[in-house]
Design a protein around this motif. Structure first.
Motif, PDB file in Angstrom:
ATOM      1  N   GLN A  28       0.612  -1.096   0.203  1.00  0.00           N
ATOM      2  CA  GLN A  28       0.010  -0.155   0.067  1.00  0.00           C
ATOM      3  C   GLN A  28       0.847   1.373   0.080  1.00  0.00           C
ATOM      4  O   GLN A  28       0.366   2.276  -0.713  1.00  0.00           O
ATOM      5  CB  GLN A  28      -0.929   0.063   1.083  1.00  0.00           C
ATOM      6  CG  GLN A  28      -2.196  -1.163   1.106  1.00  0.00           C
ATOM      7  CD  GLN A  28      -2.991  -1.059   2.364  1.00  0.00           C
ATOM      8  OE1 GLN A  28      -2.635  -0.233   3.200  1.00  0.00           O
ATOM      9  NE2 GLN A  28      -3.811  -2.034   2.288  1.00  0.00           N
ATOM     10  N   TYR A  30       3.762   1.488  -1.194  1.00  0.00           N
ATOM     11  CA  TYR A  30       4.262   1.697  -2.742  1.00  0.00           C
ATOM     12  C   TYR A  30       3.400   2.172  -3.979  1.00  0.00           C
ATOM     13  O   TYR A  30       3.717   2.966  -4.700  1.00  0.00           O
ATOM     14  CB  TYR A  30       4.911   0.255  -3.190  1.00  0.00           C
ATOM     15  CG  TYR A  30       5.643   0.115  -4.425  1.00  0.00           C
ATOM     16  CD1 TYR A  30       6.915   0.564  -4.595  1.00  0.00           C
ATOM     17  CD2 TYR A  30       4.957  -0.317  -5.577  1.00  0.00           C
ATOM     18  CE1 TYR A  30       7.598   0.615  -5.714  1.00  0.00           C
ATOM     19  CE2 TYR A  30       5.497  -0.206  -6.730  1.00  0.00           C
ATOM     20  CZ  TYR A  30       6.975   0.176  -7.091  1.00  0.00           C
ATOM     21  OH  TYR A  30       7.360   0.149  -8.167  1.00  0.00           O
ATOM     22  N   ALA A  31       2.075   1.672  -3.682  1.00  0.00           N
ATOM     23  CA  ALA A  31       1.123   2.146  -4.336  1.00  0.00           C
ATOM     24  C   ALA A  31       0.662   3.654  -4.260  1.00  0.00           C
ATOM     25  O   ALA A  31       0.639   4.217  -5.137  1.00  0.00           O
ATOM     26  CB  ALA A  31      -0.185   1.147  -4.283  1.00  0.00           C
ATOM     27  N   GLY A  33       2.865   5.834  -3.181  1.00  0.00           N
ATOM     28  CA  GLY A  33       3.963   6.635  -3.723  1.00  0.00           C
ATOM     29  C   GLY A  33       3.973   6.761  -5.104  1.00  0.00           C
ATOM     30  O   GLY A  33       4.001   7.949  -5.916  1.00  0.00           O
ATOM     31  N   LYS A  34       3.668   5.603  -5.862  1.00  0.00           N
ATOM     32  CA  LYS A  34       3.464   5.707  -7.439  1.00  0.00           C
ATOM     33  C   LYS A  34       2.318   6.396  -7.741  1.00  0.00           C
ATOM     34  O   LYS A  34       2.312   6.941  -8.957  1.00  0.00           O
ATOM     35  CB  LYS A  34       3.424   4.235  -7.803  1.00  0.00           C
ATOM     36  CG  LYS A  34       4.589   3.387  -7.582  1.00  0.00           C
ATOM     37  CD  LYS A  34       5.996   3.958  -8.698  1.00  0.00           C
ATOM     38  CE  LYS A  34       7.108   3.392  -8.409  1.00  0.00           C
ATOM     39  NZ  LYS A  34       7.897   3.972  -9.257  1.00  0.00           N
ATOM     40  N   ALA A  35       1.099   6.354  -6.954  1.00  0.00           N
ATOM     41  CA  ALA A  35      -0.173   7.156  -7.401  1.00  0.00           C
ATOM     42  C   ALA A  35       0.190   8.692  -7.424  1.00  0.00           C
ATOM     43  O   ALA A  35      -0.150   9.374  -8.116  1.00  0.00           O
ATOM     44  CB  ALA A  35      -1.167   6.775  -6.574  1.00  0.00           C
ATOM     45  N   GLU A  37       3.187  10.011  -7.502  1.00  0.00           N
ATOM     46  CA  GLU A  37       4.034  10.294  -8.888  1.00  0.00           C
ATOM     47  C   GLU A  37       3.361  10.406 -10.153  1.00  0.00           C
ATOM     48  O   GLU A  37       3.480  11.304 -10.977  1.00  0.00           O
ATOM     49  CB  GLU A  37       5.102   9.212  -9.028  1.00  0.00           C
ATOM     50  CG  GLU A  37       6.176   9.147  -8.093  1.00  0.00           C
ATOM     51  CD  GLU A  37       7.118   8.030  -8.326  1.00  0.00           C
ATOM     52  OE1 GLU A  37       7.007   7.337  -9.429  1.00  0.00           O
ATOM     53  OE2 GLU A  37       7.815   7.867  -7.706  1.00  0.00           O
ATOM     54  N   ALA A  38       2.171   9.579 -10.328  1.00  0.00           N
ATOM     55  CA  ALA A  38       1.458   9.617 -11.587  1.00  0.00           C
ATOM     56  C   ALA A  38       0.505  10.943 -11.612  1.00  0.00           C
ATOM     57  O   ALA A  38       0.322  11.698 -12.336  1.00  0.00           O
ATOM     58  CB  ALA A  38       0.699   8.429 -11.593  1.00  0.00           C
ATOM     59  N   ARG A  41       2.549  13.845 -12.589  1.00  0.00           N
ATOM     60  CA  ARG A  41       2.702  13.836 -14.169  1.00  0.00           C
ATOM     61  C   ARG A  41       1.600  14.039 -14.992  1.00  0.00           C
ATOM     62  O   ARG A  41       1.738  14.849 -15.830  1.00  0.00           O
ATOM     63  CB  ARG A  41       3.301  12.409 -14.648  1.00  0.00           C
ATOM     64  CG  ARG A  41       4.958  12.326 -14.317  1.00  0.00           C
ATOM     65  CD  ARG A  41       5.406  10.991 -14.782  1.00  0.00           C
ATOM     66  NE  ARG A  41       5.225  10.041 -13.633  1.00  0.00           N
ATOM     67  CZ  ARG A  41       4.675   8.828 -13.905  1.00  0.00           C
ATOM     68  NH1 ARG A  41       4.365   8.550 -15.013  1.00  0.00           N
ATOM     69  NH2 ARG A  41       4.475   7.774 -12.753  1.00  0.00           N
ATOM     70  N   ILE A  49      -6.618   7.701 -11.382  1.00  0.00           N
ATOM     71  CA  ILE A  49      -5.595   7.269 -10.583  1.00  0.00           C
ATOM     72  C   ILE A  49      -5.932   6.951  -9.093  1.00  0.00           C
ATOM     73  O   ILE A  49      -5.609   5.871  -8.522  1.00  0.00           O
ATOM     74  CB  ILE A  49      -4.395   8.311 -10.550  1.00  0.00           C
ATOM     75  CG1 ILE A  49      -3.682   8.463 -12.050  1.00  0.00           C
ATOM     76  CG2 ILE A  49      -3.139   7.758  -9.683  1.00  0.00           C
ATOM     77  CD1 ILE A  49      -2.839   9.523 -12.312  1.00  0.00           C
ATOM     78  N   MET A  53      -5.972   3.274  -7.596  1.00  0.00           N
ATOM     79  CA  MET A  53      -5.056   3.171  -6.371  1.00  0.00           C
ATOM     80  C   MET A  53      -5.972   2.504  -4.937  1.00  0.00           C
ATOM     81  O   MET A  53      -5.602   1.503  -4.128  1.00  0.00           O
ATOM     82  CB  MET A  53      -4.520   4.529  -5.850  1.00  0.00           C
ATOM     83  CG  MET A  53      -3.500   4.332  -4.575  1.00  0.00           C
ATOM     84  SD  MET A  53      -2.978   5.613  -3.721  1.00  0.00           S
ATOM     85  CE  MET A  53      -4.632   6.078  -3.072  1.00  0.00           C
ATOM     86  N   CYS A  57      -5.308  -0.754  -2.925  1.00  0.00           N
ATOM     87  CA  CYS A  57      -5.216  -0.974  -1.755  1.00  0.00           C
ATOM     88  C   CYS A  57      -6.251  -1.794  -0.843  1.00  0.00           C
ATOM     89  O   CYS A  57      -5.852  -2.593   0.159  1.00  0.00           O
ATOM     90  CB  CYS A  57      -5.041   0.335  -1.190  1.00  0.00           C
ATOM     91  SG  CYS A  57      -3.569   1.410  -1.503  1.00  0.00           S
TER      92      CYS A  57
END
Length: 84
Positions: A28, A30-31, A33-35, A37-38, A41, A49, A53, A57
């Motif tokens: 969770q 990691y998810a 954090g990547k969300a 970042e997305a 961007r 997103i 996510m 989770c």
């Protein structure tokens, strides 16, 4: 004597089942954090997103909850004691 062995093994099994909570916590984090970042961007896709996510989770959290249920059953409603 046999009951003590079953209770000891059940306590060890419950402890091992609770180790299953580590995986969902890492996943969770990691998810999320990547969300983040997305969204950084592509801010216009924030809703998609975030919903993806949250669904991921929720699926990951179910693994931890299953481990908790197994631990509770082994500690408080142990079906193995009736087999003695």
């Amino acid at each position: 004597m046999e009951k003590a062995i079953v209770l000891a093994a059940s306590a060890i099994g419950a402890g091992l089942a609770m180790i299953a909570g580590i995986g969902p916590g890492i996943g969770q984090g990691y998810a999320a954090g990547k969300a983040a970042e997305a969204v950084g961007r592509q801010p216009e896709a924030k809703g998609d997103i975030t919903s993806t996510m949250l669904f991921g989770c929720a699926v990951a959290e179910s693994t931890g909850i299953y481990g908790l249920v197994v631990a509770m059953i082994l500690l408080f409603a142990n079906p193995l004691i009736g087999k003695l």
